[in-house]
Design a protein around this motif. Sequence first.
Motif, PDB file in Angstrom:
ATOM      1  N   GLN A 112      85.526  50.317  28.811  1.00  0.00           N
ATOM      2  CA  GLN A 112      85.703  51.581  29.507  1.00  0.00           C
ATOM      3  C   GLN A 112      86.662  51.448  30.688  1.00  0.00           C
ATOM      4  OE1 GLN A 112      81.837  52.977  30.648  1.00  0.00           O
ATOM      5  NE2 GLN A 112      81.072  53.100  28.537  1.00  0.00           N
ATOM      6  N   HIS A 113      87.014  50.217  31.019  1.00  0.00           N
ATOM      7  CA  HIS A 113      87.862  49.964  32.193  1.00  0.00           C
ATOM      8  C   HIS A 113      88.947  48.956  31.814  1.00  0.00           C
ATOM      9  CE1 HIS A 113      84.938  52.075  34.731  1.00  0.00           C
ATOM     10  NE2 HIS A 113      84.027  51.460  34.009  1.00  0.00           N
ATOM     11  N   PRO A 114      89.992  49.408  31.145  1.00  0.00           N
ATOM     12  CA  PRO A 114      91.028  48.476  30.679  1.00  0.00           C
ATOM     13  C   PRO A 114      91.738  47.732  31.805  1.00  0.00           C
ATOM     14  CG  PRO A 114      91.713  50.767  30.413  1.00  0.00           C
ATOM     15  CD  PRO A 114      90.263  50.794  30.754  1.00  0.00           C
ATOM     16  N   GLU A 115      91.708  48.300  33.039  1.00  0.00           N
ATOM     17  CA  GLU A 115      92.373  47.617  34.155  1.00  0.00           C
ATOM     18  C   GLU A 115      91.499  46.525  34.770  1.00  0.00           C
ATOM     19  OE1 GLU A 115      91.410  50.814  34.280  1.00  0.00           O
ATOM     20  OE2 GLU A 115      93.071  52.163  34.788  1.00  0.00           O
ATOM     21  N   ASP A 175      88.148  55.082  37.054  1.00  0.00           N
ATOM     22  CA  ASP A 175      87.895  55.530  35.671  1.00  0.00           C
ATOM     23  C   ASP A 175      86.525  56.187  35.508  1.00  0.00           C
ATOM     24  OD1 ASP A 175      90.367  54.500  34.906  1.00  0.00           O
ATOM     25  OD2 ASP A 175      89.508  52.552  34.397  1.00  0.00           O
ATOM     26  N   GLY A 176      86.128  56.967  36.510  1.00  0.00           N
ATOM     27  CA  GLY A 176      84.876  57.696  36.406  1.00  0.00           C
ATOM     28  C   GLY A 176      83.635  56.914  36.757  1.00  0.00           C
ATOM     29  N   LEU A 203      92.502  54.339  42.368  1.00  0.00           N
ATOM     30  CA  LEU A 203      91.097  54.589  42.638  1.00  0.00           C
ATOM     31  C   LEU A 203      90.968  55.609  43.756  1.00  0.00           C
ATOM     32  CD1 LEU A 203      90.479  52.841  45.452  1.00  0.00           C
ATOM     33  CD2 LEU A 203      90.508  50.950  43.841  1.00  0.00           C
ATOM     34  N   ARG A 204      89.748  56.106  43.946  1.00  0.00           N
ATOM     35  CA  ARG A 204      89.490  57.125  44.966  1.00  0.00           C
ATOM     36  C   ARG A 204      88.176  56.808  45.664  1.00  0.00           C
ATOM     37  NH1 ARG A 204      91.945  61.586  46.027  1.00  0.00           N
ATOM     38  NH2 ARG A 204      93.190  61.355  44.113  1.00  0.00           N
ATOM     39  N   ALA A 205      88.145  57.047  46.973  1.00  0.00           N
ATOM     40  CA  ALA A 205      86.927  56.810  47.741  1.00  0.00           C
ATOM     41  C   ALA A 205      85.982  57.985  47.568  1.00  0.00           C
ATOM     42  CB  ALA A 205      87.259  56.620  49.213  1.00  0.00           C
ATOM     43  N   SER A 206      84.802  57.736  46.992  1.00  0.00           N
ATOM     44  CA  SER A 206      83.800  58.784  46.843  1.00  0.00           C
ATOM     45  C   SER A 206      82.925  58.896  48.089  1.00  0.00           C
ATOM     46  CB  SER A 206      82.943  58.538  45.599  1.00  0.00           C
ATOM     47  OG  SER A 206      82.545  57.189  45.507  1.00  0.00           O
TER      48      SER A 206
END
Length: 308
Positions: free
Chosen positions: A11-14, A220-221, A240-243
């Motif tokens: 689910q996380h190719p990176e 990636d969610g 990426l994003r800071a939640s």
Amino acid sequence: MSRDVPIDPRQHPELETLIVTRTRDLGDGFEVRRALPSAQRRMVGPFIFLDQMGPAVFRSGHGLDVRPHPHIGLATVTYLFDGEILHRDSLGMVQPIRPGEVNWMTAGRGIVHSERTGPETRAAGGRLFGIQTWLALPKQHEETAPAFVHHAAETMPFLEGEGVRMHLIAGALYGKRSPVQSFSDMFYADMALEEGAGLVIPAEHEERALYLAEGTVELDGTEFGVGELLVFRPGSEITLRASAPARMMLLGGEPMDGPRYIFWNFVSSSKERLEEAKADWKAGRFAPVPQETEFIPLPEEPAPVRYP
């Protein structure tokens, strides 16, 4: 956050590896998390050791007391978010380490140092929160002369904008270069993200990782949180994003020039060199730390471990 369900790498190719650390109490409420070395990943670039110290609150009269101990074959960086540590070493250096400052100690052929809470801070009590890393030295520099260099926080490169603040500790990243002299192609940065802020990690370095010290980020969610080390695959940008407001360390660089062995505080490309260092510490042949009378004895442990 506590991760009970393993991450599916499909689910996380990176993402190459996820290391989930656990806290370990060293007494008096002082906790550490060790991300490197681990069973999943031994090194990232030259980084062979990464510990999170705290966050901890010391009562009046209490503090950190790491007695004099030796190192060879590596450089150490103690980087603080909060609090203060008093560094003393066998070169005669005495240096308070404070938040945002960069204190690069090159062990090379051998150095001894102590890390303690200074007398004024100990009397008043206070907080301590930071990251300690070791960087293995390239073979041609393993036996270099020991050294200690202090860089004030205001002399280090900063970038700020769109909810992201970077303090570059060492190496080069995002067009900035640190004045800290390193021994290999690497990078090390303190990143702070506001909630909702995005970050793109460039693909310019072959080995890259992100360590979460505070907050959560989404990739990636999937959310990742405190105490997790994300090791990325080479060759692609990471977005990426800071939640939630987040504090993280970005680190990595070129792969090491061969495997390293590690025993206690010693790192070397040669098992024989580790045995020599062990014998030297037992026999008192390392230079002492002025103003210190204590020391940490050599532990009795199994044979050196090879990394990677």
